[in-house]
Scaffold this motif. Structure first.
Motif: not given
Length: 99
Positions: A32-41, A20-25, A46-54
């Motif tokens: 560019k990937l967002p810092l916040f979701d559509e609800n402002g959260q 879901k996070w990656l699809s925004h890009g 952990r999600t960001v770090r795992a995607c960078v690591k992968a």
């Protein structure tokens, strides 16, 4: 687990939240990937770090106001695990398969 094995067990795939996070890009300038979701959260660090690591995302810009926020962009590998195959340019798929 932060990553899921592919159906054959040999390759890693993003979890639903990571995808879901990656699809925004896919639709943002420069991937560019967002810092916040559509609800402002804020998306989980952990999600960001795992995607960078992968290798699906890479750090892009430093935020001097909030240095703990990692601004990232989608990589070619991230596009491959996120986008439906039919919309990926063939050249990009070939480039990623060589790396």
């Amino acid at each position: 687990s932060e990553l899921e094995a592919g159906s054959d067990g040999s390759e890693m795939r993003p979890t639903p939240i990571q995808k879901k996070w990656l699809s925004h890009g896919l639709t943002q300038a420069g991937g560019k990937l967002p810092l916040f979701d559509e609800n402002g959260q804020q998306f989980s660090a952990r999600t960001v770090r795992a995607c960078v690591k992968a290798g699906w995302a890479e750090p892009w810009r430093h935020n001097p106001i909030k240095p703990d926020w990692m601004v990232c962009r989608l990589t070619a590998a991230g596009r491959l695990v996120t986008a439906p195959e039919e919309i990926l340019p063939q050249k990009e798929a070939e480039l990623v398969s060589r790396t």
